[in-house]
Scaffold this motif. Structure first.
Motif, PDB file in Angstrom:
ATOM      1  N   SER A  29     -11.111   2.227  -6.236  1.00  0.00           N
ATOM      2  CA  SER A  29     -11.368   0.887  -5.725  1.00  0.00           C
ATOM      3  C   SER A  29     -12.569   0.295  -6.432  1.00  0.00           C
ATOM      4  N   ARG A  30     -12.642  -1.017  -6.384  1.00  0.00           N
ATOM      5  CA  ARG A  30     -13.849  -1.693  -6.836  1.00  0.00           C
ATOM      6  C   ARG A  30     -14.048  -2.946  -6.000  1.00  0.00           C
TER       7      ARG A  30
ATOM      8  N   ARG B  42     -13.677   8.310   0.558  1.00  0.00           N
ATOM      9  CA  ARG B  42     -12.286   8.291   0.106  1.00  0.00           C
ATOM     10  C   ARG B  42     -11.441   9.310   0.869  1.00  0.00           C
TER      11      ARG B  42
ATOM     12  N   ASP C 262       0.812  -1.219   0.000  1.00  0.00           N
ATOM     13  CA  ASP C 262       0.000   0.000   0.000  1.00  0.00           C
ATOM     14  C   ASP C 262       0.842   1.265   0.000  1.00  0.00           C
TER      15      ASP C 262
ATOM     16  N   VAL D  58     -12.334  -5.606  -1.265  1.00  0.00           N
ATOM     17  CA  VAL D  58     -12.094  -4.298  -1.876  1.00  0.00           C
ATOM     18  C   VAL D  58     -10.752  -4.334  -2.601  1.00  0.00           C
TER      19      VAL D  58
ATOM     20  N   LEU E 170      -8.108  -2.335  -4.180  1.00  0.00           N
ATOM     21  CA  LEU E 170      -7.738  -0.926  -4.036  1.00  0.00           C
ATOM     22  C   LEU E 170      -6.425  -0.633  -4.736  1.00  0.00           C
ATOM     23  N   ASP E 171      -6.453   0.396  -5.572  1.00  0.00           N
ATOM     24  CA  ASP E 171      -5.252   0.950  -6.186  1.00  0.00           C
ATOM     25  C   ASP E 171      -4.782   2.065  -5.252  1.00  0.00           C
ATOM     26  N   CYS E 172      -3.680   1.829  -4.551  1.00  0.00           N
ATOM     27  CA  CYS E 172      -3.249   2.773  -3.522  1.00  0.00           C
ATOM     28  C   CYS E 172      -2.607   4.029  -4.085  1.00  0.00           C
TER      29      CYS E 172
ATOM     30  N   SER F  82      -9.380   2.250   4.077  1.00  0.00           N
ATOM     31  CA  SER F  82     -10.215   2.051   2.884  1.00  0.00           C
ATOM     32  C   SER F  82     -11.095   0.818   3.036  1.00  0.00           C
TER      33      SER F  82
END
Length: 385
Positions: free
Chosen positions: A197-198, A153, A38, A188, A190-192, A177
Motif C-alpha cells: 500500500s501507499r 499488514r 478487493d 490508502v 492498496l494492492d489487494c 487495511s
C-alpha cells in the motif's frame, strides 16, 4: 457513544470491577473508489474516517474472554474460552472481537484471556465498515497487551480471517487495511494481491471540499446471499477466462470475455475490470490534479455498480442522482451494496443545498429519512489511553 476515554474507562470498571490496562481505537472507512475489487486481487482506494470504535481492555490470568458493549449496558458479557473457541462458534456482534482473538491463535500467536468493553461512533449498516473498526480496535489492543509484535499488514489479514471464518462473511482485506494503515489527509492505495500500500494525498479541506456520507438507513449484511453470489460470479468468470483472478484481466480483454461468458457473468466481470482501471485513474488524478477532478470517475463507478454488478437500490440511486443534480462534483454508492451509504463530493458552499435536496427527494419517494454527515480522512488504529 461514551463521550471520553475517561468515561469508557469508568464504564469498564463498573462492568468488570477492575480498571482497564488501556484503550485502543480504530476507525471506520469510506471507500473513495474500488468496490468488490478487493477479493478479486485488485485495487482499492479507501480512507480511514474520523469516526471510530474504541475498546477498553484488561488482561486476565486465565484463558477466558469476556466481551461487553456500552450499547447494551444491561446485557451480560459474552464469555468464551480461548482453549475451546471454534470457528463459527459465536453468534451476533461478539463474533467479531472473539473472531479476532481466535484468528490470532490460528496465526500462531498465543493470546491471554482478557475483558473487553466496546464503544463506537461508526454507524452500523451504513457501509462505513463498523465491523472492521471493531476488529481492528481489538486486534491492536490484543497485539499490544500480548506484546506479540504483529505487523499492521498481518493484523489486517487476521481481521479478514476473523470475518471470513468466524463471522462467515466472504469479505476482502480492504476495510481492515484502511482502518490500520490510514493517515489524516490521505487515502490508502492498496494492492489487494500483494498487500502493498501507499498513501495518496486527499486534502479535502485544502481544496475547499467536503465528502458527504448519505446513510440511506437501508440495512445490509455481508453474510447474506447477495454479496456471496457476486463473489461466486467473479470466481466463475476468472475460471472461464483462465486467469487466477479478475485482476489479471484488462479492459482490452473484455471483448474476448463477451464471447466466453454468459451475459450476467460478463457484466459482473466488466464491473471488476473497469473498476480496477478507475481506481488507478483516480490515484493518478489525485496525484496530478487534486480531488476536485475525480468526480466523473465516481459517477462512472456508480453506474457500473448499478447496471453491471447490480448492487445498488432505489434509495442509493436517489441519493446519488439527487446529489449530482444539486451540485455535487461526483457521487457513488460506497461499501458492499444492497443498502448502506452513498458518498457525494461537494464544494463546501454546495453542501447545504445538496443535503436539503436529498432529504426532500427521500421524503417525496416515501423513503426513511437519510442520515447525512461529512467525513475527513483520519488517523488509523492506535492506543488512545
Amino acid at each position: 457513544m461514551t463521550s471520553t476515554p475517561h468515561d469508557l474507562a469508568a464504564a469498564f470498571t463498573d462492568r468488570f470491577g477492575t480498571e482497564p490496562d488501556g484503550l485502543w481505537s480504530a476507525p471506520g472507512r469510506v471507500n473513495v473508489i474500488g468496490e468488490h475489487t478487493d477479493y478479486n486481487d485488485g485495487f482499492v482506494l479507501p480512507f480511514a474516517i474520523n469516526h471510530s470504535t474504541t475498546v477498553a481492555a484488561a488482561l486476565r490470568t486465565d484463558r477466558l474472554v469476556r466481551v461487553a458493549s456500552t450499547f447494551a449496558p444491561d446485557e451480560a458479557p459474552v464469555t468464551a474460552d480461548l482453549d475451546t473457541l471454534e470457528e463459527g462458534g459465536v453468534d451476533g456482534w461478539a463474533a467479531y472481537p472473539l473472531g479476532v482473538l481466535w484468528a490470532m491463535e490460528q496465526s500462531g500467536h498465543r493470546i491471554q484471556g482478557m475483558d473487553l468493553l466496546v464503544d463506537s461512533s461508526v454507524p452500523v449498516g451504513a457501509g462505513l465498515s463498523s465491523s472492521a473498526a471493531l476488529e481492528c480496535s481489538v486486534a491492536v489492543a490484543a497485539n499490544d497487551l500480548a506484546q506479540a509484535g504483529i505487523s499492521r499488514r498481518e493484523l489486517a489479514g487476521i481481521g479478514q480471517l476473523a470475518e471470513n471464518r468466524m463471522v462467515g462473511a466472504p469479505t476482502g482485506i480492504m476495510d481492515q487495511s484502511a482502518s490500520l494503515l490510514g493517515e489524516a489527509g490521505h487515502a490508502v492505495f492498496l494492492d489487494c494481491r500483494s498487500g502493498e500500500s501507499r498513501l495518496v494525498p486527499l486534502d479535502l479541506e485544502g481544496a475547499g471540499l467536503e465528502l458527504m456520507v448519505i446513510d440511506t438507513r437501508v440495512s445490509h449484511s455481508h453474510s447474506t446471499g447477495g454479496y456471496a453470489a457476486r463473489r461466486r460470479s467473479c470466481e466463475l468468470g476468472a475460471e472461464l477466462m483462465g486467469v487466477p483472478a479478475l485482476r489479471d484481466l484488462s479492459v482490452k480483454d473484455l471483448a474476448e470475455a463477451a464471447g466466453v461468458l454468459d451475459e450476467e457473468t460478463f457484466r459482473r466481470v466488466r464491473h471488476i475490470v473497469t473498476e480496477n482501471a478507475r481506481v488507478e485513474d483516480t490515484v493518478r488524478v489525485l496525484s496530478e490534479r487534486g480531488p476536485a477532478e475525480i468526480g466523473p470517475l465516481l459517477v462512472a463507478s456508480h453506474a457500473s455498480m448499478r447496471d453491471d454488478f447490480e448492487i445498488s437500490c432505489a434509495e442509493l440511486d436517489t441519493a446519488v442522482d439527487t446529489a449530482l443534480d444539486a451540485g455535487a462534483i461526483g457521487a457513488r454508492m460506497t461499501g458492499g451494496g444492497f443498502g448502506g451509504a452513498a458518498i457525494a463530493l461537494a464544494r463546501v458552499g454546495a453542501v447545504t443545498a445538496i443535503r436539503d435536496a436529498v432529504e426532500g427527494a427521500f421524503s417525496a419517494a416515501g423513503f426513511r429519512s437519510p442520515v447525512i454527515f461529512s467525513v475527513l480522512p483520519g488517523a488509523g488504529a492506535a492506543r488512545v489511553a
